[in-house]
Every structure is written in C-alpha cells, then in structure tokens.
Design an enzyme around this catalytic site. Structure first.
Site, PDB file in Angstrom:
ATOM      1  N   ASP A  15      -2.708   1.003 -10.066  1.00 14.78           N
ATOM      2  CA  ASP A  15      -4.016   1.148 -10.721  1.00 14.78           C
ATOM      3  C   ASP A  15      -4.467   2.609 -10.774  1.00 14.78           C
ATOM      4  O   ASP A  15      -5.565   2.908 -11.264  1.00 14.78           O
ATOM      5  CB  ASP A  15      -5.081   0.261 -10.057  1.00 14.78           C
ATOM      6  N   HIS A  16      -3.627   3.522 -10.294  1.00 14.11           N
ATOM      7  CA  HIS A  16      -3.893   4.960 -10.402  1.00 14.11           C
ATOM      8  C   HIS A  16      -2.775   5.666 -11.184  1.00 14.11           C
ATOM      9  O   HIS A  16      -3.048   6.521 -12.014  1.00 14.11           O
ATOM     10  CB  HIS A  16      -4.048   5.577  -9.005  1.00 14.11           C
ATOM     11  N   HIS A  18      -3.862   6.045   3.370  1.00  9.08           N
ATOM     12  CA  HIS A  18      -3.823   4.954   2.385  1.00  9.08           C
ATOM     13  C   HIS A  18      -2.418   4.876   1.793  1.00  9.08           C
ATOM     14  O   HIS A  18      -1.825   3.797   1.708  1.00  9.08           O
ATOM     15  CB  HIS A  18      -4.876   5.210   1.311  1.00  9.08           C
ATOM     16  N   HIS A  47     -12.788   4.253  -7.093  1.00 12.87           N
ATOM     17  CA  HIS A  47     -13.325   2.912  -7.354  1.00 12.87           C
ATOM     18  C   HIS A  47     -14.837   2.874  -7.182  1.00 12.87           C
ATOM     19  O   HIS A  47     -15.402   3.649  -6.406  1.00 12.87           O
ATOM     20  CB  HIS A  47     -12.713   1.884  -6.392  1.00 12.87           C
ATOM     21  N   ASP A 106      -8.193   7.050  -3.324  1.00 17.65           N
ATOM     22  CA  ASP A 106      -8.533   5.946  -2.426  1.00 17.65           C
ATOM     23  C   ASP A 106      -8.535   6.380  -0.959  1.00 17.65           C
ATOM     24  O   ASP A 106      -8.422   5.543  -0.068  1.00 17.65           O
ATOM     25  CB  ASP A 106      -7.554   4.782  -2.614  1.00 17.65           C
ATOM     26  N   HIS A 157      -2.323   9.016  -6.056  1.00 16.54           N
ATOM     27  CA  HIS A 157      -1.322   8.285  -5.258  1.00 16.54           C
ATOM     28  C   HIS A 157      -0.573   7.287  -6.128  1.00 16.54           C
ATOM     29  O   HIS A 157      -0.929   7.076  -7.282  1.00 16.54           O
ATOM     30  CB  HIS A 157      -1.965   7.623  -4.037  1.00 16.54           C
ATOM     31  N   HIS A 192      -0.120   3.984  -6.237  1.00 16.87           N
ATOM     32  CA  HIS A 192      -0.497   2.609  -6.578  1.00 16.87           C
ATOM     33  C   HIS A 192      -0.697   2.462  -8.088  1.00 16.87           C
ATOM     34  O   HIS A 192      -1.204   3.375  -8.752  1.00 16.87           O
ATOM     35  CB  HIS A 192      -1.761   2.188  -5.820  1.00 16.87           C
TER      36      HIS A 192
END
Length: 258
Positions: A58-59, A112, A174, A135, A54, A56
């Site tokens: 941090d991905h 998400h 995570h 996530d 996705h 975001h």
C-alpha cells in the site's frame, strides 16, 4: 516548497512535494499513480522521482505503474527493504535535491520494516521543514513492530525523529489520528492536549478534511509512543525504562478494540 495530500485507497496518503521555483516534484508512496499524476498536472508540476518509505504494497505497490506512466522516473527506497520498482537505494544520511530549493535527507527509521526510510525535507531558509514518516510515526501513534524491536522503534521515534526541529511538520502514511488519540487518552486520561487534539481531529474528519500534518512539538506532547520517558506513564504501566514502556504501550494498542 509546496506539499499536497493525495488520498489513496481506504485511508492512505501519498504526497506531492513541489519546488515552486522550477515546478519539479517528488511523490511519496504513489500507490495510486494516476491520482498522483493528476494532482501534479493540476498544480503545473513535473514529477522527477518517487520517495518510497517502505516495501509494503500500500506504499510501494504503485511504483512499477508510475515508471510506465512517467518514463525515466527514479524510484528511491531503503537499501534494506525489497522495494518494488526501486531504481536507486538510499541509506541513512543520503541526500537528494529537488529543483533549486528543496533538499531531502534520508533517515533510516526501522522497526515496522527493517529498511524503513523517513524523508526530512527542507526548503528555503524561512520555510518550515517537513518529515514524511510512512508507517513509523503516525499522528499520535506508531506502526506495528512487523520486522523490528521496541529498541529499534525507540531509536527511530525518540532519538532520530525527536531530534528534528520542533516545528517540523509530520506527514504520515495513514489517516489513523482519531483512533490513535482515543487510545492515547486511555494511556494519559489527564493529558488536556490529547483531549483538545482529539476533539479537533473528530471535527476535521466529520468535515472530510485531513488531520495531517501534525508537528513534532505536538507529537512530543500527545503521542504516547514518543512520551515513554515520562515517569508517570512508566509508573502507570509498571515499567522501569522507556524501551519497556514503549513495548508495553504497543502491546496494549495491538489488543485495544476502541
């Protein structure tokens, strides 16, 4: 097929998937490209493409950098997500292959983010399949409903992912397992499987070892967000339907300060 964890940032995981017959590799969410490339080198693997779950940061935040470091690399991401650095959009049901023996199926698992993709990966006949859930599905938890609804999360978790074979190994984005199981035990205090897994997960983390992968079978036994059709959980939360129960558990988790 071999799968390696690549811990990144504070609690993220990227993953390296290797087809052993060719040494070809795919990387899932390489937010720290140098770390992922080092892992590939250590395992004599050649990275061919990126699987982004996705948008975001941090991905997807390492996608542009890995394109500089690995010229010509393909970057896959959901067609409904604005994934940084994406070269090839994927939709639900799209199929990819890695090397000679690894097959990848894109599964649209929204909520998400609206374009979130999970990747279901199979190898040779006898190998245990794996699913990379970003996530959407965490071990004993699920992602926050940033861009979607309880209806969508129910479809993603309890229909799309729950229909995969029970032994499927679950690799999420995570390391949240201990906290998720602590919360799960407030929803189902008498669920022995939750207590057993929590004890194990604490030991893993004390030894600085990952709690991932889980299996779908374990998630169906310990993850409250995948157990919302359980009449006892519905009754405890004063809900009548699985979707209302899922919404209520998410609300409680968002407010929980365990």
């Amino acid at each position: 097929m071999k799968i390696f964890h690549v811990p990144c940032l504070q609690d993220n995981y990227s993953y390296l998937i290797i087809d052993e017959s060719t040494g070809d590799a795919a990387v899932v969410d390489p937010v720290d490209p140098e770390k992922v490339i080092l892992s590939a080198e250590q395992n004599n693997a050649n990275i061919k493409f990126v699987l982004t779950t996705h948008h975001h940061w941090d991905h997807a935040g390492g996608n542009e950098k890995i394109k500089q470091l690995v010229p010509g690399i393909k970057v896959y991401g959901g067609s409904l997500d604005k994934v940084k650095g994406c070269t090839d959009a994927v939709d639900n049901g799209d199929k990819l292959s890695l090397g000679d023996n690894v097959n990848i199926l894109a599964l649209h698992t929204p909520c998400h983010t609206k374009g979130h993709i999970s990747y279901y990966v199979t190898g040779n006949g006898g190998e245990t399949p794996a699913v990379f859930t970003g996530d959407t599905l965490f071990i004993a938890g699920c992602g926050k409903f940033f861009e979607g609804t309880a209806e969508q999360m129910h479809q993603s978790l309890c229909v799309t992912l729950a229909s995969l074979p029970k032994p499927t190994q679950v690799y999420c984005g995570h390391e949240y397992t201990v906290k998720n199981l602590e919360f799960a035990s407030t929803v189902e205090p008498n669920n022995e499987k939750i207590q057993q897994k929590l004890s194990w997960a604490r030991q893993q983390r004390q030894a600085n070892l990952p709690t991932i992968p889980s299996t779908l079978e374990e998630e169906l036994a310990t993850n409250p967000f995948m157990r919302v059709d359980n009449p006892e959980i519905q009754e405890k939360l004063g809900c009548k339907t699985p979707i209302d129960t899922l919404r209520e558990i998410r609300n409680k988790k968002d407010q929980w300060r365990g």
